[in-house]
Write a protein that holds these residues in place. Structure first.
Motif, PDB file in Angstrom:
ATOM      1  N   PRO A 613       0.741  -1.345  -0.142  1.00  0.00           N
ATOM      2  CA  PRO A 613       0.113   0.014   0.011  1.00  0.00           C
ATOM      3  C   PRO A 613       0.909   1.151   0.094  1.00  0.00           C
ATOM      4  CG  PRO A 613      -0.066  -0.999   2.239  1.00  0.00           C
ATOM      5  CD  PRO A 613       0.651  -2.044   1.196  1.00  0.00           C
ATOM      6  N   ALA A 614       0.395   2.386  -0.565  1.00  0.00           N
ATOM      7  CA  ALA A 614       0.912   3.550  -0.737  1.00  0.00           C
ATOM      8  C   ALA A 614       1.167   4.173   0.807  1.00  0.00           C
ATOM      9  CB  ALA A 614       0.343   4.723  -1.487  1.00  0.00           C
ATOM     10  N   SER A 615       0.443   3.853   1.625  1.00  0.00           N
ATOM     11  CA  SER A 615       0.655   4.278   3.046  1.00  0.00           C
ATOM     12  C   SER A 615       1.831   3.854   3.801  1.00  0.00           C
ATOM     13  CB  SER A 615      -0.585   3.898   4.021  1.00  0.00           C
ATOM     14  OG  SER A 615      -0.642   2.345   4.136  1.00  0.00           O
ATOM     15  N   GLY A 616       2.572   2.771   3.257  1.00  0.00           N
ATOM     16  CA  GLY A 616       3.812   2.426   3.745  1.00  0.00           C
ATOM     17  C   GLY A 616       3.542   1.238   4.838  1.00  0.00           C
ATOM     18  N   ASN A 752       3.337   6.870  -5.703  1.00  0.00           N
ATOM     19  CA  ASN A 752       2.490   5.733  -5.826  1.00  0.00           C
ATOM     20  C   ASN A 752       1.867   5.469  -7.214  1.00  0.00           C
ATOM     21  OD1 ASN A 752      -0.392   7.070  -5.743  1.00  0.00           O
ATOM     22  ND2 ASN A 752       0.717   7.593  -4.000  1.00  0.00           N
ATOM     23  N   PHE A 753       1.320   4.314  -7.440  1.00  0.00           N
ATOM     24  CA  PHE A 753       0.483   4.054  -8.900  1.00  0.00           C
ATOM     25  C   PHE A 753      -0.758   3.243  -8.466  1.00  0.00           C
ATOM     26  CE2 PHE A 753       4.068   1.635  -8.209  1.00  0.00           C
ATOM     27  CZ  PHE A 753       3.501   0.064  -8.553  1.00  0.00           C
ATOM     28  N   ASP A 754      -1.710   3.319  -9.507  1.00  0.00           N
ATOM     29  CA  ASP A 754      -2.890   2.378  -9.589  1.00  0.00           C
ATOM     30  C   ASP A 754      -2.407   1.172 -10.548  1.00  0.00           C
ATOM     31  OD1 ASP A 754      -4.580   3.727  -7.884  1.00  0.00           O
ATOM     32  OD2 ASP A 754      -4.799   4.911  -9.813  1.00  0.00           O
ATOM     33  N   VAL A 755      -2.907  -0.123 -10.257  1.00  0.00           N
ATOM     34  CA  VAL A 755      -2.819  -0.973 -11.210  1.00  0.00           C
ATOM     35  C   VAL A 755      -4.007  -1.863 -11.505  1.00  0.00           C
ATOM     36  CG1 VAL A 755      -2.709  -2.833  -9.339  1.00  0.00           C
ATOM     37  CG2 VAL A 755      -1.927  -3.410 -11.595  1.00  0.00           C
ATOM     38  N   LEU A 756      -4.093  -2.223 -13.092  1.00  0.00           N
ATOM     39  CA  LEU A 756      -5.411  -2.688 -13.689  1.00  0.00           C
ATOM     40  C   LEU A 756      -5.001  -4.102 -13.833  1.00  0.00           C
ATOM     41  CD1 LEU A 756      -8.081  -1.132 -14.475  1.00  0.00           C
ATOM     42  CD2 LEU A 756      -7.028  -1.344 -16.845  1.00  0.00           C
ATOM     43  N   LEU A 757      -6.013  -5.089 -13.080  1.00  0.00           N
ATOM     44  CA  LEU A 757      -5.748  -6.388 -13.140  1.00  0.00           C
ATOM     45  C   LEU A 757      -7.318  -6.788 -13.981  1.00  0.00           C
ATOM     46  CD1 LEU A 757      -4.265  -7.336  -9.462  1.00  0.00           C
ATOM     47  CD2 LEU A 757      -2.983  -6.911 -11.790  1.00  0.00           C
ATOM     48  N   ASP A 758      -6.996  -7.475 -15.110  1.00  0.00           N
ATOM     49  CA  ASP A 758      -8.059  -7.878 -15.718  1.00  0.00           C
ATOM     50  C   ASP A 758      -9.212  -7.073 -15.557  1.00  0.00           C
ATOM     51  OD1 ASP A 758      -6.411 -10.507 -15.615  1.00  0.00           O
ATOM     52  OD2 ASP A 758      -7.760 -11.386 -14.289  1.00  0.00           O
ATOM     53  N   GLY A 759      -9.052  -5.604 -16.042  1.00  0.00           N
ATOM     54  CA  GLY A 759      -9.740  -4.764 -16.111  1.00  0.00           C
ATOM     55  C   GLY A 759     -10.293  -4.148 -14.965  1.00  0.00           C
ATOM     56  N   LYS A 760      -9.884  -4.710 -13.725  1.00  0.00           N
ATOM     57  CA  LYS A 760     -10.509  -4.077 -12.210  1.00  0.00           C
ATOM     58  C   LYS A 760      -9.257  -3.154 -11.897  1.00  0.00           C
ATOM     59  CE  LYS A 760     -14.460  -5.989 -12.292  1.00  0.00           C
ATOM     60  NZ  LYS A 760     -15.878  -5.331 -12.186  1.00  0.00           N
ATOM     61  N   VAL A 761      -9.677  -1.891 -11.244  1.00  0.00           N
ATOM     62  CA  VAL A 761      -8.350  -1.232 -11.161  1.00  0.00           C
ATOM     63  C   VAL A 761      -8.360  -1.360  -9.382  1.00  0.00           C
ATOM     64  CG1 VAL A 761     -10.295   0.717 -10.492  1.00  0.00           C
ATOM     65  CG2 VAL A 761      -7.716   1.262 -10.941  1.00  0.00           C
ATOM     66  N   TYR A 762      -7.199  -1.250  -9.047  1.00  0.00           N
ATOM     67  CA  TYR A 762      -6.726  -1.531  -7.694  1.00  0.00           C
ATOM     68  C   TYR A 762      -5.589  -0.459  -7.248  1.00  0.00           C
ATOM     69  CZ  TYR A 762      -9.006  -6.259  -7.869  1.00  0.00           C
ATOM     70  OH  TYR A 762      -9.595  -7.010  -8.023  1.00  0.00           O
ATOM     71  N   LYS A 767       4.396  -0.398  -4.554  1.00  0.00           N
ATOM     72  CA  LYS A 767       5.116  -1.529  -5.178  1.00  0.00           C
ATOM     73  C   LYS A 767       4.458  -2.543  -5.325  1.00  0.00           C
ATOM     74  CE  LYS A 767       8.987  -4.472  -3.906  1.00  0.00           C
ATOM     75  NZ  LYS A 767       9.959  -4.983  -2.911  1.00  0.00           N
ATOM     76  N   ILE A 768       4.503  -3.555  -6.397  1.00  0.00           N
ATOM     77  CA  ILE A 768       3.923  -4.721  -6.766  1.00  0.00           C
ATOM     78  C   ILE A 768       4.956  -5.699  -6.939  1.00  0.00           C
ATOM     79  CG2 ILE A 768       1.562  -3.683  -7.501  1.00  0.00           C
ATOM     80  CD1 ILE A 768       2.683  -4.196 -10.315  1.00  0.00           C
ATOM     81  N   LYS A 769       4.600  -6.896  -6.951  1.00  0.00           N
ATOM     82  CA  LYS A 769       5.211  -7.966  -7.362  1.00  0.00           C
ATOM     83  C   LYS A 769       4.549  -9.027  -7.966  1.00  0.00           C
ATOM     84  CE  LYS A 769       8.732 -11.596  -5.659  1.00  0.00           C
ATOM     85  NZ  LYS A 769       9.677 -12.030  -4.558  1.00  0.00           N
ATOM     86  N   ILE A 770       4.824  -9.747  -9.157  1.00  0.00           N
ATOM     87  CA  ILE A 770       4.032 -10.439  -9.976  1.00  0.00           C
ATOM     88  C   ILE A 770       4.768 -11.677 -10.100  1.00  0.00           C
ATOM     89  CG2 ILE A 770       2.593 -10.977 -12.287  1.00  0.00           C
ATOM     90  CD1 ILE A 770       2.248  -8.102 -12.210  1.00  0.00           C
ATOM     91  N   ILE A 771       3.987 -12.956  -9.547  1.00  0.00           N
ATOM     92  CA  ILE A 771       4.768 -14.185  -9.661  1.00  0.00           C
ATOM     93  C   ILE A 771       3.475 -15.228 -10.172  1.00  0.00           C
ATOM     94  CG2 ILE A 771       6.708 -13.841  -8.013  1.00  0.00           C
ATOM     95  CD1 ILE A 771       4.957 -15.347  -5.884  1.00  0.00           C
ATOM     96  N   GLN A 772       3.944 -16.319 -10.395  1.00  0.00           N
ATOM     97  CA  GLN A 772       2.907 -17.380 -10.764  1.00  0.00           C
ATOM     98  C   GLN A 772       2.052 -17.964  -9.174  1.00  0.00           C
ATOM     99  OE1 GLN A 772       5.775 -19.841 -13.167  1.00  0.00           O
ATOM    100  NE2 GLN A 772       3.904 -20.291 -14.299  1.00  0.00           N
ATOM    101  N   ALA A 773       0.795 -17.891  -9.508  1.00  0.00           N
ATOM    102  CA  ALA A 773       0.189 -18.519  -8.038  1.00  0.00           C
ATOM    103  C   ALA A 773       0.331 -19.980  -8.092  1.00  0.00           C
ATOM    104  CB  ALA A 773      -1.337 -18.082  -8.542  1.00  0.00           C
ATOM    105  N   GLY A 774       0.184 -20.301  -6.770  1.00  0.00           N
ATOM    106  CA  GLY A 774       0.614 -21.680  -6.551  1.00  0.00           C
ATOM    107  C   GLY A 774       1.358 -21.703  -5.093  1.00  0.00           C
ATOM    108  N   ILE A 775       1.654 -23.046  -4.933  1.00  0.00           N
ATOM    109  CA  ILE A 775       2.348 -23.316  -3.792  1.00  0.00           C
ATOM    110  C   ILE A 775       3.367 -24.461  -3.946  1.00  0.00           C
ATOM    111  CG2 ILE A 775       0.642 -25.254  -2.877  1.00  0.00           C
ATOM    112  CD1 ILE A 775       0.965 -24.319  -0.005  1.00  0.00           C
TER     113      ILE A 775
END
Length: 797
Positions: A613-616, A752-762, A767-775
């Protein structure tokens, strides 16, 4: 005039009555004439004319004004007019294909004559890509009115359209060309002809001619082979001569590249069984969904059930619901099904059963049915010849004659067997995640949003998990994903949470997802491009059925409450496939065919975006799975501005469009530090890239390609994403990379910045980190179903 000007919608009760009234030939050719008149009149300049009767008089007398000029209308008016014309042309095609009428009806002939006169002026009304649609109709309307689609030349034309048409990533839900919509109706018409013994041989003859062509492509062959498979599967008794003729036709495709050779060999195995055991394919199709019809077979009672998860925010959700409930199909009893299967089996082996089955008592039907089915199952195990089977069935038929009663037990004539209608259960879901919503780690180190979709999916799967405890086979869950990009996003997010919550889920259940678009859906476009049958039977057909006038009036869309249900349902006592070809009935059949015939599964990789979050405050980290794409820069900036200011603008609104409405709007490129792992096209890790701190107009990280992507396109079955970066320099072209493990952090000047995931804004996030989902090493993917195998392009093999 008002009827069609407002979209051609009727209240539910009137809607059903309207299509029931179309059984009259007089109603059809009158309505066809009015549609042609309407197409011309809405493009004319007679704004003062509001009474449709006056419009008809002016049209017939050649007194309508010239077409409106594009320069006199804004872009929205032009598109609205084009969409209205598309809807009317699609309705014209639908009626002309599926309803009987008199092509020599004088008002209809006159209307067409005026339509042709107006055509040269009409061409200027449309964008360049629409001119072909109007040309197509002016050339084909005479054929339609002469009803020549019943002969071999007409059927050949329709099959050729199916083979010639291709889809691209530019295919858009709202701007779909009329040609695509109407070609999908033609495909449905061809399929319906396969049910009719008097026309199915014409269809097969045309298919054989095309298979002998020297200019076939891979896609063409797959489509033709699928038509043959449809014929074998749905025809009650195709007959040995026809089936034997098919085998040499497809043998030459054994040496073709994959997936053609795989599909041809698979079809050959089916044909071999059909030759040895006539009616095998149809029986298999029925028993797969109704195992209770097999003697001594265990079943759960859920095999013929499908779950439709409908996004209540989708603009087409109410239309979808109303179409499915417009005509409630007749559901045959178990005895009805056994009689029809008996009829088909006896006919397949050459036994006439007139005046036989109708006279059997209920207990005798069950007795002889079980004998016949056990006989056939035993014959398959012992590899008996067809002659042996015929002799055994002859003995059973003789016993049936001896035990029949003196009076008719069943008044209706017993027709051939067909799969019974599937049980559809609609679940309303909310694709939006409310601000400050609940988070749950689901037993992991990540905090995932706890959504309504997760609770619905969990409830559905829990029911099947209980069944799996006492089942020898994995229960199959067929889930329709009804909506757009937001609906796909919600499903991916919830599926990841469910996999974490129930680790044994995929070991115990066979879960399958079937995307059904009701608005722009990038996964549905991807399937259309790579599976032409999906593009016709689902994507384009859904859009064309939605366009047919009149439609059923729906409630408001985009609300947080599910559409109200009308207690009235138009039920019918006719068998499912024998009812009137109304939009609702044909749509239901098309949806069911998708769930029955889509046998190929593609694993769509799921990724997750961990957000700071942008709040830190690192204690409020949130992780959001997605399956289509992640975007930073101008698109999420626009989406966030539109959302926060409650603007009524489309999802793809441009900077220029918003700037014209709001003076305070100004996009500022974002300063970002981008770090990622480079990947090869085959999925091997290469090396990490040093952070690049620059100002970016956009960063697009794509799992499923869309129309705006350039360079190498992503593929959802690969373990890498395609990243397209556009820096804030006018002349520099976007750069693209195969990537994984992406970290993006805001620079000092952006924060800070916004991100659009599959057309939905968050957001906003720092900061963001993108990895493959799984365990551990178990990566999660959505099992997406298609008619044809989805192969990788050569550049990615």
């Amino acid at each position: 005039m008002r009827f069609l000007k407002e979209g051609g919608e009727m209240a539910f009760t009137n809607y059903a009555a309207h299509w029931d009234g179309m059984a009259s030939t007089n109603s059809v050719h009158t309505y066809l004439a009015l549609l042609l008149i309407k197409i011309v009149s809405i493009n004319a300049q007679d704004e003062e004319v509001v009474v449709f009767v006056e419009v008809v008089k002016k049209f017939m007398n050649g007194q309508l004004g010239p077409p409106k000029l594009n320069m006199e209308m804004d872009e929205e008016e032009i598109l609205t007019l084009a969409h209205s014309t598309d809807n009317l042309l699609a309705t014209f095609c639908f009626l002309s294909l599926f309803y009987e009428y008199d092509p020599n009806y004088q008002p209809l002939v006159m209307a067409y004559s005026r339509f042709r006169e107006y055509f040269e002026l009409l061409k200027n009304r449309f964008l360049e890509y629409r001119n072909a649609d109007i040309s197509f109709y002016c050339n084909e309307v005479p054929r339609i009115l002469n009803k020549s689609y019943y002969d071999e030349s007409g059927i050949g034309f329709l099959v050729h359209q199916l083979l010639a048409e291709r889809f691209s990533y530019s295919l858009q839900w709202e701007n779909m060309p009329t040609r695509n919509m109407c070609a999908s109706l033609s495909d449905l018409y061809i399929r319906n002809l396969l049910f009719r013994a008097d026309y199915s041989s014409n269809v097969l003859s045309i298919v054989f001619d095309f298979l002998d062509s020297l200019s076939l492509t891979k896609d063409m062959v797959l489509v033709l082979l699928h038509i043959i498979r449809q014929y074998i599967t749905i025809c009650p008794f195709p007959g040995d001569p026809i089936v034997s003729e098919i085998v040499p036709k497809i043998r030459k495709f054994y040496m073709w590249p994959r997936p053609v050779c795989d599909y041809a060999r698979d079809l050959s195995l089916l044909l071999e069984m059909e030759i040895k055991y006539p009616g095998f394919s149809l029986q298999k199709s029925i028993f797969n969904n109704c195992p209770q019809l097999l003697p001594n077979e265990s079943f759960t009672g859920m095999e013929n059930k499908i779950h439709l998860l409908v996004d209540r925010h989708c603009i087409g959700n109410s239309i979808f619901q109303q179409l499915l409930k417009a005509y409630e199909p007749y559901k045959p009893t178990e005895i009805d099904m056994k009689l029809k299967i008996l009829h088909s089996i006896l006919s397949s082996y050459g036994f006439r059963n007139d005046q036989l089955l109708e006279y059997l008592l209920v207990e005798d039907v069950t007795k002889y049915y079980d004998e016949v089915i056990i006989l056939l199952e035993s014959a398959k195990l012992q590899n008996e010849t067809i002659l042996d089977i015929e002799q055994d069935i002859q003995k059973i038929a003789e016993k049936m004659k001896e035990s029949r009663s003196n009076t008719k037990v069943y008044e209706k004539s017993i027709g051939p067997a067909r799969p019974p209608p599937m049980e559809m259960e609609i679940h309303w879901i909310d694709s939006d995640i409310p601000p400050g919503g609940l988070l749950d780690n689901f037993g992991t180190k990540y905090n995932y949003p706890s959504t309504e979709t997760y609770r619905v999916l969990n409830r559905v799967c829990s029911e099947y998990l209980e069944i799996s405890e006492n089942s020898a086979r994995k229960p199959v869950i067929k889930i329709g994903v009804v909506g757009g990009n937001g609906c796909m996003h919600s499903i991916a997010l919830s599926y990841v949470s469910l996999r974490h919550e129930v680790p044994e889920l995929v070991q115990k259940l066979d879960i399958r997802f079937y995307p059904i678009p009701c608005e722009q859906n990038d996964m549905a476009v991807f399937l259309s491009v790579n599976d032409r049958l999906y593009g016709r039977y689902i994507y384009c057909l859904t859009r064309s059925i939605f366009s047919i006038q009149p439609g059923c009036r729906t409630g408001s869309s985009g609300t947080n409450t599910e559409p109200k249900e009308d207690s009235t349902t138009n039920t019918t006592n006719s068998y499912f496939y024998d009812t009137a070809p109304t939009p609702g009935n044909l749509f239901r059949i098309a949806i069911e065919n998708y769930f029955r015939e889509a046998r190929w599964q593609m694993s769509c990789m799921i990724y997750q975006c961990q957000c700071w979050p942008a709040s830190g405050d690192d204690s409020n980290l949130i992780t959001i799975p997605f399956c289509l794409r992640a975007e930073i820069g101008v698109k999420p900036f626009i989406a966030s501005y539109v959302k926060n200011n409650y603007l009524d603008l489309p999802h793809n609104a441009t900077v220029e469009e918003i700037s014209a409405l709001r003076r305070d709007f100004k996009f500022i490129p974002v300063q970002l530090s981008v770090r990622f792992m480079s990947m090869s096209a085959t999925g091997e890790q290469l090396q990490g890239r040093k952070p690049e701190k620059q100002f970016y107009k956009s960063v697009c990280i794509s799992n499923v390609p869309c129309y705006s992507d350039e360079g190498t396109l992503s593929h959802p079955s690969r373990n890498w994403l395609e990243m397209h970066n556009q820096v804030d320099r006018e002349k520099q072209k976007p750069r693209s990379y195969h990537v994984n493990n992406i970290e993006i952090e805001a620079g000092e000047k952006t924060r800070n910045f916004d991100v659009l995931l599959d057309g939905k804004v968050y957001g906003p996030f720092s900061k963001i980190k993108i990895i493959q989902a799984g365990i551990h090493d178990n990566n999660y993917s959505l099992p997406i179903m298609s008619y044809l195998p989805i192969e990788l392009p050569n550049s990615l093999n």
